[in-house]
Design a protein around this motif. Structure first.
Motif, PDB file in Angstrom:
ATOM      1  N   ASN A   1       1.343  -0.980   0.249  1.00  0.00           N
ATOM      2  CA  ASN A   1      -0.379   0.238  -0.262  1.00  0.00           C
ATOM      3  C   ASN A   1       0.431   0.775  -0.074  1.00  0.00           C
ATOM      4  O   ASN A   1      -0.009   2.245   0.368  1.00  0.00           O
ATOM      5  CB  ASN A   1      -0.895   0.317   0.970  1.00  0.00           C
ATOM      6  N   SER A   2       2.084   1.056  -0.074  1.00  0.00           N
ATOM      7  CA  SER A   2       2.763   2.393  -0.473  1.00  0.00           C
ATOM      8  C   SER A   2       3.450   3.267  -1.510  1.00  0.00           C
ATOM      9  O   SER A   2       2.527   2.127  -2.832  1.00  0.00           O
ATOM     10  CB  SER A   2       3.679   2.195   0.184  1.00  0.00           C
ATOM     11  N   THR A   3       3.744   3.983  -1.512  1.00  0.00           N
ATOM     12  CA  THR A   3       3.220   4.511  -3.029  1.00  0.00           C
ATOM     13  C   THR A   3       4.136   4.816  -2.953  1.00  0.00           C
ATOM     14  O   THR A   3       5.428   4.500  -2.900  1.00  0.00           O
ATOM     15  CB  THR A   3       3.189   6.240  -3.149  1.00  0.00           C
ATOM     16  N   VAL A   4       5.029   3.852  -4.828  1.00  0.00           N
ATOM     17  CA  VAL A   4       6.277   4.273  -5.116  1.00  0.00           C
ATOM     18  C   VAL A   4       6.530   5.839  -7.034  1.00  0.00           C
ATOM     19  O   VAL A   4       5.304   4.614  -7.734  1.00  0.00           O
ATOM     20  CB  VAL A   4       6.309   3.126  -5.829  1.00  0.00           C
ATOM     21  N   MET A   5       7.048   6.366  -6.542  1.00  0.00           N
ATOM     22  CA  MET A   5       6.505   7.560  -7.802  1.00  0.00           C
ATOM     23  C   MET A   5       8.120   7.118  -8.771  1.00  0.00           C
ATOM     24  O   MET A   5       9.646   7.013  -8.545  1.00  0.00           O
ATOM     25  CB  MET A   5       6.813   8.920  -6.943  1.00  0.00           C
ATOM     26  N   VAL A   6       7.167   7.715 -10.407  1.00  0.00           N
ATOM     27  CA  VAL A   6       8.069   8.144 -11.197  1.00  0.00           C
ATOM     28  C   VAL A   6       8.549   9.447 -11.638  1.00  0.00           C
ATOM     29  O   VAL A   6       6.894   9.198 -12.500  1.00  0.00           O
ATOM     30  CB  VAL A   6       8.636   7.009 -12.297  1.00  0.00           C
ATOM     31  N   ALA A   7       9.592   9.681 -11.631  1.00  0.00           N
ATOM     32  CA  ALA A   7       8.548  11.482 -11.672  1.00  0.00           C
ATOM     33  C   ALA A   7       9.410  12.431 -13.155  1.00  0.00           C
ATOM     34  O   ALA A   7      10.392  12.237 -12.602  1.00  0.00           O
ATOM     35  CB  ALA A   7       8.836  12.271 -10.724  1.00  0.00           C
ATOM     36  N   PRO A   8       8.856  12.040 -14.954  1.00  0.00           N
ATOM     37  CA  PRO A   8       9.844  12.558 -15.827  1.00  0.00           C
ATOM     38  C   PRO A   8      10.665  13.833 -15.511  1.00  0.00           C
ATOM     39  O   PRO A   8      11.462  13.991 -15.173  1.00  0.00           O
ATOM     40  CB  PRO A   8       8.474  12.752 -16.258  1.00  0.00           C
ATOM     41  N   TRP A   9       9.925  14.413 -13.972  1.00  0.00           N
ATOM     42  CA  TRP A   9      10.400  15.867 -14.041  1.00  0.00           C
ATOM     43  C   TRP A   9      11.906  16.286 -13.188  1.00  0.00           C
ATOM     44  O   TRP A   9      13.057  16.518 -13.655  1.00  0.00           O
ATOM     45  CB  TRP A   9      10.077  17.286 -13.299  1.00  0.00           C
ATOM     46  N   VAL A  10      11.895  14.802 -12.935  1.00  0.00           N
ATOM     47  CA  VAL A  10      13.038  14.287 -11.860  1.00  0.00           C
ATOM     48  C   VAL A  10      14.394  13.621 -13.096  1.00  0.00           C
ATOM     49  O   VAL A  10      15.358  13.926 -12.848  1.00  0.00           O
ATOM     50  CB  VAL A  10      13.187  13.866 -10.534  1.00  0.00           C
ATOM     51  N   LEU A  11      13.281  12.463 -12.991  1.00  0.00           N
ATOM     52  CA  LEU A  11      14.497  11.402 -14.128  1.00  0.00           C
ATOM     53  C   LEU A  11      14.732  11.971 -15.596  1.00  0.00           C
ATOM     54  O   LEU A  11      15.812  11.832 -15.504  1.00  0.00           O
ATOM     55  CB  LEU A  11      13.772  10.715 -14.780  1.00  0.00           C
ATOM     56  N   HIS A  12      14.171  12.810 -16.265  1.00  0.00           N
ATOM     57  CA  HIS A  12      13.971  13.251 -17.143  1.00  0.00           C
ATOM     58  C   HIS A  12      16.069  15.184 -17.380  1.00  0.00           C
ATOM     59  O   HIS A  12      16.086  14.910 -17.932  1.00  0.00           O
ATOM     60  CB  HIS A  12      13.750  13.797 -18.078  1.00  0.00           C
ATOM     61  N   ARG A  13      16.132  15.338 -15.897  1.00  0.00           N
ATOM     62  CA  ARG A  13      17.114  16.570 -15.331  1.00  0.00           C
ATOM     63  C   ARG A  13      17.721  15.264 -14.285  1.00  0.00           C
ATOM     64  O   ARG A  13      18.767  15.830 -13.743  1.00  0.00           O
ATOM     65  CB  ARG A  13      16.297  17.527 -15.177  1.00  0.00           C
ATOM     66  N   HIS A  14      18.260  14.343 -14.277  1.00  0.00           N
ATOM     67  CA  HIS A  14      18.598  13.432 -13.250  1.00  0.00           C
ATOM     68  C   HIS A  14      19.940  13.431 -13.662  1.00  0.00           C
ATOM     69  O   HIS A  14      20.690  13.551 -14.857  1.00  0.00           O
ATOM     70  CB  HIS A  14      18.276  11.922 -12.989  1.00  0.00           C
ATOM     71  N   LYS A  15      20.969  13.799 -12.874  1.00  0.00           N
ATOM     72  CA  LYS A  15      22.741  14.146 -13.129  1.00  0.00           C
ATOM     73  C   LYS A  15      22.853  13.230 -13.110  1.00  0.00           C
ATOM     74  O   LYS A  15      24.512  12.925 -14.158  1.00  0.00           O
ATOM     75  CB  LYS A  15      23.218  14.726 -11.631  1.00  0.00           C
ATOM     76  N   THR A  16      22.763  11.451 -12.868  1.00  0.00           N
ATOM     77  CA  THR A  16      23.656  10.530 -13.414  1.00  0.00           C
ATOM     78  C   THR A  16      23.230   9.731 -15.075  1.00  0.00           C
ATOM     79  O   THR A  16      23.325   8.959 -15.120  1.00  0.00           O
ATOM     80  CB  THR A  16      23.533   9.139 -12.330  1.00  0.00           C
ATOM     81  N   LEU A  17      21.879  10.549 -15.314  1.00  0.00           N
ATOM     82  CA  LEU A  17      21.606   9.641 -16.094  1.00  0.00           C
ATOM     83  C   LEU A  17      21.751  10.908 -17.920  1.00  0.00           C
ATOM     84  O   LEU A  17      21.684  10.183 -18.917  1.00  0.00           O
ATOM     85  CB  LEU A  17      20.244   9.127 -16.744  1.00  0.00           C
ATOM     86  N   TRP A  18      21.779  12.284 -17.663  1.00  0.00           N
ATOM     87  CA  TRP A  18      22.157  13.077 -18.788  1.00  0.00           C
ATOM     88  C   TRP A  18      23.619  14.016 -18.421  1.00  0.00           C
ATOM     89  O   TRP A  18      23.403  14.052 -17.562  1.00  0.00           O
ATOM     90  CB  TRP A  18      20.744  14.147 -19.174  1.00  0.00           C
ATOM     91  N   ASP A  19      24.604  14.452 -19.298  1.00  0.00           N
ATOM     92  CA  ASP A  19      24.813  15.036 -20.029  1.00  0.00           C
ATOM     93  C   ASP A  19      23.921  17.152 -20.138  1.00  0.00           C
ATOM     94  O   ASP A  19      22.944  17.505 -20.756  1.00  0.00           O
ATOM     95  CB  ASP A  19      25.853  15.308 -21.643  1.00  0.00           C
ATOM     96  N   ASP A  20      25.010  17.645 -18.689  1.00  0.00           N
ATOM     97  CA  ASP A  20      24.147  19.040 -18.757  1.00  0.00           C
ATOM     98  C   ASP A  20      22.880  18.885 -19.001  1.00  0.00           C
ATOM     99  O   ASP A  20      21.921  19.460 -19.999  1.00  0.00           O
ATOM    100  CB  ASP A  20      24.876  20.128 -20.088  1.00  0.00           C
ATOM    101  N   PRO A  21      22.568  18.188 -18.187  1.00  0.00           N
ATOM    102  CA  PRO A  21      20.542  17.789 -18.017  1.00  0.00           C
ATOM    103  C   PRO A  21      20.061  19.335 -17.929  1.00  0.00           C
ATOM    104  O   PRO A  21      18.820  18.895 -18.600  1.00  0.00           O
ATOM    105  CB  PRO A  21      20.637  16.890 -16.626  1.00  0.00           C
ATOM    106  N   ASP A  22      20.417  20.380 -17.487  1.00  0.00           N
ATOM    107  CA  ASP A  22      19.485  21.703 -17.450  1.00  0.00           C
ATOM    108  C   ASP A  22      18.845  21.636 -18.936  1.00  0.00           C
ATOM    109  O   ASP A  22      18.484  23.209 -18.805  1.00  0.00           O
ATOM    110  CB  ASP A  22      19.494  22.369 -16.290  1.00  0.00           C
ATOM    111  N   ALA A  23      20.233  21.637 -20.166  1.00  0.00           N
ATOM    112  CA  ALA A  23      20.258  22.462 -21.135  1.00  0.00           C
ATOM    113  C   ALA A  23      19.277  21.760 -21.958  1.00  0.00           C
ATOM    114  O   ALA A  23      19.127  20.927 -21.987  1.00  0.00           O
ATOM    115  CB  ALA A  23      21.452  22.500 -21.067  1.00  0.00           C
ATOM    116  N   PHE A  24      18.920  22.477 -23.213  1.00  0.00           N
ATOM    117  CA  PHE A  24      18.826  22.350 -24.084  1.00  0.00           C
ATOM    118  C   PHE A  24      19.008  22.108 -25.367  1.00  0.00           C
ATOM    119  O   PHE A  24      19.738  23.063 -25.934  1.00  0.00           O
ATOM    120  CB  PHE A  24      16.845  23.915 -24.595  1.00  0.00           C
TER     121      PHE A  24
END
Length: 467
Positions: free
Chosen positions: A362-385
């Motif tokens: 009954n606990s909640t598991v969350m995947v947040a594209p807002w976080v995932l798409h800016r995650h430091k370990t997954l993207w080069d320069d994640p905050d850049a367009f």
């Protein structure tokens, strides 16, 4: 000017970084969290969420585990998807307005609808809708070109074109209502239900009035009337033996479950039309608005897009999706930075384990594209367009479950191909016809989370005709 950035092994001389809320470094207390979550939920994320693969904590909404590891997301959404359902908070927010369509239904009801509706969004059907999308895009381009030298509200224009596409693909005999009134109703509806209500957080009974639901009722009734009219007119048309147009409404009314042979009930048809109008329209319109904003701040990307559009336009003034790789990359990068749905949550039916983290029942598991798409370990320069990330030669380097603008697994958005095709074609029409710049003195453009992500206060832009 920011320093050069190395992305995907290539040096990018300039990268635009949109202004967004900074991750928090300290936990919020109960009342501060509720206030921030109601005002703009994306302001509640902590720095750890953008740096660690899994973050589990107990808070006001119970135990929440935020997962940003692609392999663990795959486990959650694909390998053990049967152990998770949509959590109660999402259902309490969405179901009162959207009914039990694909977005809200659960269990066998959802599976029956999914099997029945999935063929409607097959590649063959989606490609057949390119022509009406082109007509709508060309109509918008002409309207903008006539405004040369004037200011427009970009969000209003993308809303109009998205509704125009819906009229040409879902109900080709028209809404019989003012499209602008429909657009305003959609915005009012999502604005009303979007803020997280403390009563929902604390799981209060549904009979306790929610301010948001009360404010959403007029728009909800408006939707019901519009959809009832659409279905009634189409039923009458087919009952009279007339040929029904080949659009999504006809396909919904005639669809059947391949396993049972049963069609959708009128309530299910109406719930899914409301979902297509409210959710599908809003997400595409917002993605286009954000793309126009990012391009207005990045001359190199805008010039590359304009060159592609000028070269790809056909003799009939239309565009083919396969000739627009950079336009498509712009839309995908835009949805990375400004995902249509900023977070998705699931509730554990039984106890589980994700990686090394125990998931209580009954606990909640969350995947947040807002976080995932800016995650430091997954993207080069994640905050850049940087649209180049999504060009065909680079696309395969992106981990499958690191980019989820339309969700993943069995409940992945059924209209994702439709939405991306629409946005790409419309963007090409705009780029070919006009150049849009942010109005002088425009206040900072900040994302506001109201079910979807929209620019707070709108986006006022100056139109410059290109031809």
């Amino acid at each position: 000017m920011p320093p050069d950035t190395v992305v995907l092994g290539e040096t990018v001389p300039f990268s635009f970084r949109p202004v967004v809320p900074k991750p928090r470094t300290q936990d919020l207390g109960l009342f501060a969290f509720l206030k921030a979550a109601r005002k703009n939920p994306i302001t509640t994320w902590m720095r750890a969420h953008f740096e660690q693969p899994v973050v589990a904590a107990d808070g006001v909404m119970g135990r929440i585990t935020v997962v940003s590891d692609p392999a663990l997301i795959r486990y959650l959404y694909v390998e053990n998807a049967k152990n998770y359902r949509k959590d109660d908070l999402q259902r309490r927010i969405l179901a009162p307005g959207l009914g039990n369509g694909l977005l809200s239904a659960e269990g066998e009801e959802w599976r029956n609808q999914r099997r029945t509706i999935a063929p409607i969004f097959s590649p063959r059907h989606v490609v057949s809708f390119a022509e009406p999308m082109n007509f709508a895009g060309a109509r918008l381009a002409r309207r903008l070109a006539r405004r040369d030298g004037a200011h427009v509200e970009a969000a209003n224009e993308t809303t109009r074109v998205s509704l125009d596409v819906l009229e040409r693909t879902i109900f080709t005999h028209g809404l019989k209502r003012d499209p602008d009134a429909v657009g305003r109703a959609i915005s009012r509806f999502l604005e009303a239900i979007g803020p997280i209500d403390p009563l929902d957080v604390f799981n209060m009974p549904n009979f306790v009035p929610r301010i948001g639901r009360l404010r959403a009722r007029p728009a909800g009734r408006f939707f019901e009337e519009v959809v009832d009219e659409l279905v009634a007119r189409r039923r009458a048309l087919t009952a009279a033996g007339a040929d029904a147009p080949h659009d999504l409404l006809t396909l919904l009314l005639t669809a059947s479950d391949p396993e049972t042979g049963n069609g959708l009930t009128d309530l299910e048809v109406k719930a899914n039309i409301v979902t297509f109008i409210a959710a599908g329209h809003e997400t595409t319109a917002n993605a286009l608005t954000w793309a126009l904003y990012c391009l207005s701040q990045d001359d190199a990307s805008r010039e590359r897009l304009e060159a592609e559009a000028d070269a790809a336009v056909g003799p009939d003034g239309h565009f083919a999706l396969e000739n627009l790789p950079f336009a498509k990359a712009v839309m995908e990068e835009t949805m990375r930075l400004f995902p249509p749905v900023p977070f998705m949550s699931r509730q554990a039916i039984r106890e589980d384990r994700i990686g090394r983290v125990k998931i209580p029942k009954n606990s909640t598991v969350m995947v947040a594209p807002w976080v995932l798409h800016r995650h430091k370990t997954l993207w080069d320069d994640p905050d850049a367009f940087i649209p180049e990330r999504f060009l065909p030669e680079n696309r395969e380097k992106i981990l499958r479950f690191a980019y989820l603008p339309f969700g993943a697994g069995p409940r992945v958005c059924i209209g994702q191909s439709f939405s991306l095709q629409e946005a790409t074609i419309v963007l090409a029409h705009i780029a070919h016809a006009v150049r849009l710049d942010l109005a002088a003195g425009h206040p900072p453009v900040v994302p506001l989370h109201r079910v979807t992500l929209r620019p707070e206060g709108g986006l006022r832009m100056l139109v410059k005709r290109r031809h």
